[in-house]
Design an enzyme around this catalytic site. Sequence first.
Site, PDB file in Angstrom:
ATOM      1  N   GLU A 179      -0.479   0.688  16.691  1.00 17.02           N
ATOM      2  CA  GLU A 179       0.587  -0.315  16.816  1.00 17.02           C
ATOM      3  C   GLU A 179       1.819   0.180  17.588  1.00 17.02           C
ATOM      4  OE1 GLU A 179       1.243  -1.482  12.731  1.00 17.02           O
ATOM      5  OE2 GLU A 179      -0.835  -2.043  12.457  1.00 17.02           O
ATOM      6  N   ASN A 228      -5.213   1.549  18.411  1.00 16.57           N
ATOM      7  CA  ASN A 228      -5.481   0.444  17.476  1.00 16.57           C
ATOM      8  C   ASN A 228      -4.282  -0.515  17.391  1.00 16.57           C
ATOM      9  OD1 ASN A 228      -7.146  -0.739  15.408  1.00 16.57           O
ATOM     10  ND2 ASN A 228      -5.788   0.132  13.862  1.00 16.57           N
ATOM     11  N   HIS A 274      -6.357  -9.262  11.996  1.00 14.77           N
ATOM     12  CA  HIS A 274      -5.765  -9.868  10.795  1.00 14.77           C
ATOM     13  C   HIS A 274      -5.428 -11.304  11.184  1.00 14.77           C
ATOM     14  CE1 HIS A 274      -5.453  -6.144   8.559  1.00 14.77           C
ATOM     15  NE2 HIS A 274      -4.891  -5.554   9.596  1.00 14.77           N
ATOM     16  N   GLU A 301      -9.913  -4.137  11.464  1.00 10.32           N
ATOM     17  CA  GLU A 301      -9.236  -4.425  10.183  1.00 10.32           C
ATOM     18  C   GLU A 301      -9.339  -5.906   9.827  1.00 10.32           C
ATOM     19  OE1 GLU A 301      -5.179  -2.964  10.004  1.00 10.32           O
ATOM     20  OE2 GLU A 301      -5.689  -1.124  11.081  1.00 10.32           O
ATOM     21  N   ASP A 326      -9.463  -9.467   8.357  1.00  8.99           N
ATOM     22  CA  ASP A 326      -9.390 -10.330   7.173  1.00  8.99           C
ATOM     23  C   ASP A 326      -8.926 -11.702   7.626  1.00  8.99           C
ATOM     24  OD1 ASP A 326      -6.639  -9.646   7.475  1.00  8.99           O
ATOM     25  OD2 ASP A 326      -6.655  -8.326   5.729  1.00  8.99           O
TER      26      ASP A 326
HETATM   27  O1  G3I Z   1       1.366   4.744  -3.151  1.00  7.84           O
HETATM   28  C1  G3I Z   1       2.531   4.047  -3.596  1.00  7.84           C
HETATM   29  C2  G3I Z   1       2.648   4.135  -5.075  1.00  7.84           C
HETATM   30  O2  G3I Z   1       2.818   5.478  -5.425  1.00  7.84           O
HETATM   31  C3  G3I Z   1       3.796   3.258  -5.540  1.00  7.84           C
HETATM   32  O3  G3I Z   1       3.835   3.241  -6.919  1.00  7.84           O
HETATM   33  C4  G3I Z   1       3.626   1.818  -5.029  1.00  7.84           C
HETATM   34  C5  G3I Z   1       4.799   0.938  -5.370  1.00  7.84           C
HETATM   35  O4  G3I Z   1       4.946  -0.120  -4.442  1.00  7.84           O
HETATM   36  O5  G3I Z   1       3.538   1.859  -3.629  1.00  7.84           O
HETATM   37  C6  G3I Z   1       2.418   2.609  -3.186  1.00  7.84           C
HETATM   38  O6  G3I Z   1       2.400   2.559  -1.802  1.00  7.84           O
HETATM   39  C7  G3I Z   1       1.920   1.374  -1.218  1.00  7.84           C
HETATM   40  C8  G3I Z   1       0.723   1.720  -0.357  1.00  7.84           C
HETATM   41  O7  G3I Z   1       0.302   0.591   0.367  1.00  7.84           O
HETATM   42  C9  G3I Z   1      -0.464   2.253  -1.175  1.00  7.84           C
HETATM   43  O8  G3I Z   1      -0.904   1.283  -2.052  1.00  7.84           O
HETATM   44  C10 G3I Z   1       3.029   0.788  -0.361  1.00  7.84           C
HETATM   45  O9  G3I Z   1       4.071   0.332  -1.179  1.00  7.84           O
HETATM   46  C11 G3I Z   1       2.481  -0.351   0.468  1.00  7.84           C
HETATM   47  O10 G3I Z   1       3.484  -0.765   1.399  1.00  7.84           O
HETATM   48  C12 G3I Z   1       1.272   0.117   1.243  1.00  7.84           C
HETATM   49  O11 G3I Z   1       0.779  -0.975   1.966  1.00  7.84           O
HETATM   50  C13 G3I Z   1      -0.151  -0.665   2.979  1.00  7.84           C
HETATM   51  C14 G3I Z   1       0.412  -1.039   4.339  1.00  7.84           C
HETATM   52  O12 G3I Z   1      -0.578  -0.784   5.339  1.00  7.84           O
HETATM   53  C15 G3I Z   1       1.662  -0.246   4.639  1.00  7.84           C
HETATM   54  O13 G3I Z   1       2.083  -0.429   5.879  1.00  7.84           O
HETATM   55  C16 G3I Z   1      -1.412  -1.473   2.714  1.00  7.84           C
HETATM   56  O14 G3I Z   1      -2.013  -1.022   1.506  1.00  7.84           O
HETATM   57  C17 G3I Z   1      -2.386  -1.310   3.879  1.00  7.84           C
HETATM   58  O15 G3I Z   1      -3.441  -2.219   3.711  1.00  7.84           O
HETATM   59  C18 G3I Z   1      -1.693  -1.610   5.178  1.00  7.84           C
HETATM   60  O16 G3I Z   1      -2.601  -1.380   6.225  1.00  7.84           O
HETATM   61  C19 G3I Z   1      -2.150  -1.643   7.569  1.00  7.84           C
HETATM   62  C20 G3I Z   1      -2.892  -0.687   8.476  1.00  7.84           C
HETATM   63  O17 G3I Z   1      -2.719   0.628   8.046  1.00  7.84           O
HETATM   64  C21 G3I Z   1      -2.458  -0.856   9.921  1.00  7.84           C
HETATM   65  N1  G3I Z   1      -2.591  -2.228  10.350  1.00  7.84           N
HETATM   66  C22 G3I Z   1      -1.963  -3.233   9.504  1.00  7.84           C
HETATM   67  C23 G3I Z   1      -2.441  -3.076   8.067  1.00  7.84           C
HETATM   68  C24 G3I Z   1      -1.838  -4.132   7.180  1.00  7.84           C
HETATM   69  O18 G3I Z   1      -0.447  -3.969   7.093  1.00  7.84           O
END
Ligand code: G3I
Length: 351
Positions: free
Chosen positions: A161, A202, A238, A268, A270
């Site tokens: 990105e 990507n 997405h 990715e 969905d």
């Molecule tokens: O790990 C912490 C945890 O310790 C904490 O308690 C909790 C509280 O909110 O947060 C946890 O972290 C979260 C993490 O996912 C793991 O679950 C973050 O808040 C959350 O923001 C994060 O979201 C991820 C997101 O990327 C972040 O940018 C999503 O799961 C993930 O699906 C998403 O994936 C991205 C790709 O990498 C790139 N392309 C877009 C895609 C969707 O945004």
Amino acid sequence: MRWGKLLRLKVVSLSIFTALTVLWWGHLALSFTSLRWLAQRQDLYIGTAVQFRPLQRQPMYRQVLAREFNMVTPENAMKFEVVHPERDRYDFTQADAIVQFASDRDLQVRGHTLVWHRQLPSWLTEGEFTPEELKAILRDHIYTVVGHFRDRVSAWDVVNEAFNDDGTLRDTIWLRGIGEEYLELAFRWAREADPTARLFYNNYGGEMAGKKADATYEFIQKLEDRGVPIDGVGLQMHVGLNNVPTAAAVADNMRRFDELGLEVQITEMDVQIQNGTGTESERLQAQAEIYGEMLRVCQVEPNCNTLVMWGFTDAHSWIPSFTGNDDAPLIFDESYRPKPAYYELLEVLSR
Ligand code: G3I
């Protein structure tokens, strides 16, 4: 009396035999009709993002994952803040568990992601570094992470990105601190760390021609002219019911990357249904058609052999918490029951 008893015994054993036969055939039929089984027969990869916690805790998650897919992408476990929490410390606990699961079941792994502007540790975002220091940090990160998984990760999202929707380069810690050169360096370092892994740029929102996809295209063309090692482009996909490129537009986009000698993967996918119209069952049917169309495009275009979804069960999708609304963007429901989208993918793979 004796004959009656014998007859009853015969009937009971015949019923048990029939039940066991039905179960056995049922099992056989299931294993022969999984996405994975059908995909493998045509050298396609059907993958899903994988989360560490459910993989550890939920047998059903593991079972469906191993049965239906032949590729996985760790959804968060390989990101900078997880694997490199302190400047001099790496932590591969989560990523190792996913890669081990995959290798035990003969699943390919896509590495995600080395250079991104999100999910960075605070030591990095809050530190003050000279350009040379930042380069050294990034080089060490790429060498260590790619080196750790050498020969076990088939493709890396090296840069994720890096462009804005208007086609300009995104203002990130890497661009500010190192300059545009960071893109080229990242690919070169990744190649040095594992010469056999396929290296990807990507993107989201660049699935069809437009400012972002065009900028990506021109940029990659420049990288290739300069001999930078890049093998492919990831189209994240997405999308939603009212926000989806046509299959023809995606195919055209794939073809122009083919002309550059590049592979394309859907990385990715969905499909949100929250903004669609109609009953839930109509929306799930429309969702199924979108999944099917994109798989069909990938099946037909010679430079695409991989479709990865961003999760497989609606129980574990990033969409509801990100949008703040209920949704059902994946191909199994929250109880791991196959949805119309699953059957549509089976149908496309069976053609
Ligand atoms: O790990 C912490 C945890 O310790 C904490 O308690 C909790 C509280 O909110 O947060 C946890 O972290 C979260 C993490 O996912 C793991 O679950 C973050 O808040 C959350 O923001 C994060 O979201 C991820 C997101 O990327 C972040 O940018 C999503 O799961 C993930 O699906 C998403 O994936 C991205 C790709 O990498 C790139 N392309 C877009 C895609 C969707 O945004």
